[in-house]
Design a protein around this motif. Structure first.
Motif, short mmCIF file in Angstrom:
data_model
loop_
_atom_site.label_atom_id
_atom_site.label_comp_id
_atom_site.label_asym_id
_atom_site.label_seq_id
_atom_site.Cartn_x
_atom_site.Cartn_y
_atom_site.Cartn_z
N HIS A 183 41.56 -56.66 3.83
CA HIS A 183 42.33 -57.39 2.84
C HIS A 183 41.56 -58.64 2.44
CE1 HIS A 183 46.05 -55.02 3.17
NE2 HIS A 183 45.57 -54.78 4.39
N VAL A 184 41.27 -58.73 1.15
CA VAL A 184 40.44 -59.80 0.64
C VAL A 184 41.26 -60.65 -0.32
CG1 VAL A 184 38.33 -60.34 -0.63
CG2 VAL A 184 38.45 -58.26 0.75
N THR A 185 41.33 -61.94 -0.07
CA THR A 185 42.00 -62.83 -1.01
C THR A 185 40.93 -63.64 -1.71
OG1 THR A 185 43.86 -63.02 0.51
CG2 THR A 185 43.75 -64.64 -1.27
N VAL A 186 40.92 -63.59 -3.04
CA VAL A 186 39.95 -64.36 -3.79
C VAL A 186 40.70 -65.52 -4.44
CG1 VAL A 186 38.29 -64.34 -5.69
CG2 VAL A 186 38.54 -62.32 -4.25
N LEU A 187 40.28 -66.73 -4.13
CA LEU A 187 40.92 -67.89 -4.73
C LEU A 187 40.11 -68.30 -5.96
CD1 LEU A 187 43.07 -70.10 -4.62
CD2 LEU A 187 41.57 -71.40 -3.11
N GLY A 188 40.68 -68.09 -7.14
CA GLY A 188 39.98 -68.42 -8.38
C GLY A 188 39.53 -67.17 -9.11
N ALA A 189 39.99 -67.01 -10.36
CA ALA A 189 39.66 -65.81 -11.14
C ALA A 189 38.51 -66.07 -12.10
CB ALA A 189 40.90 -65.31 -11.89
N GLY A 190 37.51 -66.79 -11.64
CA GLY A 190 36.32 -67.01 -12.47
C GLY A 190 35.44 -65.77 -12.45
N PHE A 191 34.23 -65.89 -13.01
CA PHE A 191 33.37 -64.71 -13.07
C PHE A 191 32.96 -64.24 -11.69
CE2 PHE A 191 32.92 -66.19 -17.45
CZ PHE A 191 33.21 -64.99 -18.09
N ILE A 192 32.54 -65.16 -10.83
CA ILE A 192 32.05 -64.72 -9.52
C ILE A 192 33.21 -64.18 -8.68
CG2 ILE A 192 30.93 -65.49 -7.39
CD1 ILE A 192 29.17 -67.32 -9.10
N GLY A 193 34.35 -64.87 -8.70
CA GLY A 193 35.52 -64.39 -7.96
C GLY A 193 35.94 -63.01 -8.44
N SER A 194 35.91 -62.82 -9.75
CA SER A 194 36.30 -61.53 -10.31
C SER A 194 35.33 -60.43 -9.92
CB SER A 194 36.39 -61.62 -11.83
OG SER A 194 37.42 -62.52 -12.19
N PRO A 253 23.58 -70.12 -25.66
CA PRO A 253 23.81 -69.66 -24.29
C PRO A 253 24.16 -68.17 -24.24
CG PRO A 253 25.00 -71.70 -24.68
CD PRO A 253 24.45 -71.26 -26.00
N TYR A 254 23.76 -67.54 -23.16
CA TYR A 254 24.08 -66.12 -22.95
C TYR A 254 24.37 -65.87 -21.49
CZ TYR A 254 23.28 -61.19 -21.96
OH TYR A 254 23.42 -59.90 -21.49
N PHE A 255 25.46 -65.19 -21.20
CA PHE A 255 25.64 -64.68 -19.83
C PHE A 255 26.34 -63.34 -19.86
CE2 PHE A 255 30.17 -65.34 -19.48
CZ PHE A 255 30.45 -66.48 -20.23
N TRP A 256 26.20 -62.66 -18.75
CA TRP A 256 26.88 -61.36 -18.60
C TRP A 256 27.60 -61.36 -17.26
CZ3 TRP A 256 22.04 -62.40 -16.99
CH2 TRP A 256 21.68 -61.97 -15.71
N SER A 257 28.54 -60.44 -17.13
CA SER A 257 29.24 -60.29 -15.86
C SER A 257 29.69 -58.83 -15.79
CB SER A 257 30.44 -61.24 -15.83
OG SER A 257 31.07 -61.24 -14.56
N ASP A 258 29.71 -58.27 -14.59
CA ASP A 258 30.07 -56.85 -14.44
C ASP A 258 31.31 -56.72 -13.58
OD1 ASP A 258 27.78 -56.12 -15.86
OD2 ASP A 258 26.55 -56.00 -14.05
N TRP A 259 32.38 -56.14 -14.15
CA TRP A 259 33.61 -55.93 -13.40
C TRP A 259 34.00 -54.47 -13.49
CZ3 TRP A 259 37.67 -60.09 -15.36
CH2 TRP A 259 37.06 -61.34 -15.42
N HIS A 279 32.49 -52.30 -15.92
CA HIS A 279 32.50 -52.74 -17.31
C HIS A 279 31.56 -53.93 -17.48
CE1 HIS A 279 35.89 -50.22 -18.12
NE2 HIS A 279 36.59 -50.78 -17.15
N ARG A 280 30.84 -53.93 -18.58
CA ARG A 280 29.94 -55.04 -18.82
C ARG A 280 30.55 -56.03 -19.81
NH1 ARG A 280 23.93 -55.25 -18.51
NH2 ARG A 280 24.64 -55.30 -16.38
N ILE A 281 30.69 -57.27 -19.35
CA ILE A 281 31.17 -58.36 -20.20
C ILE A 281 29.93 -59.15 -20.63
CG2 ILE A 281 32.50 -60.52 -20.19
CD1 ILE A 281 34.00 -59.14 -17.70
N GLN A 282 29.84 -59.48 -21.91
CA GLN A 282 28.71 -60.30 -22.37
C GLN A 282 29.24 -61.39 -23.28
OE1 GLN A 282 26.61 -56.63 -23.48
NE2 GLN A 282 24.76 -57.54 -22.60
N PHE A 283 28.61 -62.53 -23.21
CA PHE A 283 29.07 -63.67 -24.01
C PHE A 283 27.86 -64.42 -24.54
CE2 PHE A 283 30.73 -67.76 -25.10
CZ PHE A 283 32.01 -67.48 -25.57
N VAL A 284 27.88 -64.73 -25.83
CA VAL A 284 26.82 -65.56 -26.40
C VAL A 284 27.45 -66.73 -27.14
CG1 VAL A 284 25.02 -63.80 -26.65
CG2 VAL A 284 26.69 -64.08 -28.47
N GLY A 285 26.84 -67.91 -27.03
CA GLY A 285 27.32 -69.06 -27.79
C GLY A 285 28.22 -69.98 -27.00
N VAL A 286 28.96 -70.80 -27.71
CA VAL A 286 29.89 -71.76 -27.11
C VAL A 286 31.24 -71.53 -27.78
CG1 VAL A 286 30.41 -74.22 -26.79
CG2 VAL A 286 28.03 -73.45 -26.74
N ALA A 287 32.26 -71.22 -26.97
CA ALA A 287 33.57 -70.83 -27.51
C ALA A 287 34.19 -71.94 -28.35
CB ALA A 287 34.50 -70.44 -26.37
#
Ligand code: FAD
Ligand code: SF4
Lengths: 404, 69
Positions: free
Chosen positions: A142-153, A321-327, A330-338
């Motif tokens: 059982h894993v509890t992740v505190l924080g739903a950011g990219f790394i936590g996700s 800026p560019y980053f990606w994250s894999d959940w 699924h591949r999430i990609q983001f470019v720019g500043v929101a």
């Protein structure tokens, strides 16, 4: 002989060394790193490495770093202070003199002062952290992740893949708002329950319970009690700059990041900085920012290395800026500043594929995609060239152009 | 005179697309995340630029191989 010292032997530090050599720097180079490991890649630590599908990825062997790059590599040595007037870095292994210095000490995980001292409450930043976490996340745990950011996700997604039960506890009503805005943050949050992870928003951990010094349960603000074998605290990272306090290097009021000019020079002569620790004026957006992503650390390292090699021809650093994250595959990609103006121009927030555009008036300033790898870099280029919404729509939905 | 050829290790490439952002005429990530290389032959003039792209790939999936011609 001129001596370049680079503090921080990770992505930005290694890139700085490589690029200073490529720019023709033929003096001495000393690379100091607090970790015992050769420079290695961090993104896999929450992804393929965590699930045991990949080994640690070091970019260069020790022989290449020492031989080909001609570096005096000192691992397991941490900088503890800086005396710019003497051109000296104080370290756990004595004083190191420099003519030119590049600081690339990155960031370390934030924690909470209220966390109890129990085994099983951990963070993930280093290879050692990942090895520890790999032992704790096993099928059925059982894993509890505190924080739903990219790394936590990503950790929750990897836990799911391993066959563990993950619950993500996030204090904010919508996650990732600062990085990707409300709409896209909400769309990404939905990936968790769709893939078997419980996501609890607007919730925090009120109490940690343990037995024999080990965490066993967490009590949520809702009163619910979760059984847990490990709590991963994923609430962001702060610049690893405490060793620079009082040195004269200007640090940012809010987070202690290193304040640089557009060429990545710090407030002190002969000292540059690169990577996750840096605030600098990004001409692509006309504002000062600090980024925590792979591409920026790599590119800033390259720029700082070239600038330190040839200060008279120092060039500015600007980026979209560019980053990606894999959940969950699924591949999430983001470019720019929101920005606040966002629209889904292909797919929608509930699907497994979308493109969302962020605009400022008519200009496109950012784009987020889910499983649209072919579009993202074209959008990055369009944003760099200050393209408008119509051009972005044509790029995303070429089939609609003739019909409209 | 020797030319160089861009090689991609398909087992390593994860379609992150940094290469495409640096030279979109040469590299293109496809709808399913597969990298397509348009024209893999590199001459001496372009070598330095392509080498920096090889270095920039986060997955270390690219290589510039020498082709004796
Ligand atoms: C688990 C994880 C997953 C990630 N996934 C992604 C992703 O999918 N996409 C993406 O774009 N980015 C991702 N990132 C972010 C990316 O890895 C970072 O942006 C990048 O590593 C920053 O590089 P850096 O060299 O600035 O700092 P770091 O990589 O943090 O390196 C700094 C180095 O300096 C050393 N150091 C610190 N203080 C001292 C000192 N006083 N003396 C000597 N050495 C010191 C540290 O030990 C460390 O080795 C991820 C990060 C993590 C942790
Ligand atoms: S940068 Fe590397 S991983 Fe990304 S698409 Fe290009 S070759 Fe593949």
């Amino acid at each position: 002989m001129t001596r370049l010292v680079v503090v921080g032997a990770s992505l930005a530090g290694l890139r700085a060394v490589e690029s200073s050599r490529r720019a023709g720097f033929d003096g001495e180079i000393v690379l100091l790193g607090a970790e015992r490991h050769l420079p290695y890649d961090r993104p896999p630590l929450s992804k393929r490495y965590l699930v045991g599908e990949a080994e640690a990825d070091t970019w260069r062997t020790e022989d290449e770093i020492r031989g080909e790059l001609g570096v005096d590599l000192r691992l397991g040595v941490a900088a503890t202070g800086l005396r710019p007037a003497d051109h000296v870095v104080e370290t756990t292994d004595g004083d190191v003199r420099y003519d030119r210095l590049i600081i690339a000490t990155g960031a370390s995980p934030r924690t909470l002062p209220s966390l109890p001292d129990l085994d099983g409450i951990v963070t993930l930043r280093t290879l050692d952290d990942a090895d520890d976490l790999r032992r704790r996340i096993v099928p059925g745990s059982h894993v509890t992740v505190l924080g739903a950011g990219f790394i936590g996700s990503e950790i929750a997604s990897s836990a799911e893949k391993i066959g563990a039960y993950a619950t993500v506890v996030e204090a904010a009503p919508v996650p990732l708002v600062r990085a990707v805005g409300d709409e896209v943050g909400a769309a990404l949050a939905r990936l968790h329950p769709r893939n078997g992870t419980r996501l609890l928003l607007g919730t925090h951990i009120a109490e940690y319970r343990g037995e024999r010094g080990r965490v066993t349960e967490v009590v949520l603000s809702t009163g619910e009690v979760l059984t847990t074998d490990v709590v991963v605290v994923g609430i962001g990272a702060a610049p690893a700059t405490t060793w620079l306090e009082g040195s004269g290097i200007a640090l940012h009021d809010r987070d202690g990041g290193i304040v640089c000019d557009e060429t990545l020079l710090t407030s002190v002569p002969d000292v540059w900085a690169a990577g996750d620790a840096v605030h600098w004026p990004n001409a692509a957006y006309g504002r000062t920012m600090r980024l925590e992503n792979w591409t920026n650390a790599s590119d800033q390292g390259l720029r700082a290395g070239a600038n330190a090699a040839d200060p008279e021809h120092a060039a500015p650093y600007a980026t979209v800026p560019y980053f990606w994250s894999d959940w969950y595959g699924h591949r999430i990609q983001f470019v720019g500043v929101a920005s606040d103006e966002v629209e889904f121009v292909s797919g929608g927030p509930d699907g497994d594929r979308f493109v969302a555009l962020f605009t400022d008036g008519d200009r496109v300033v950012a784009a987020a995609t889910l499983n649209e790898p072919r579009k993202i870099m074209k959008l990055r280029r369009l944003i760099a060239e200050r393209g408008d919404r119509a051009a972005a729509l044509a790029l995303v939905n070429p089939e609609l152009v003739t019909k409209e | 005179m020797s030319d160089y050829r861009i090689e991609v290790d398909r087992g390593r490439c994860t379609g992150i697309g940094i290469c495409e952002s640096m030279r979109d005429d040469r590299f293109e990530v496809d709808d399913d995340g597969t990298l397509v290389i348009h024209d893999d032959v590199v001459d001496e003039d372009e070598r330095a630029e392509i080498e920096s792209i090889v270095l920039s790939c986060p997955a270390s999936a690219l290589k510039l191989a020498t082709v004796v011609g």
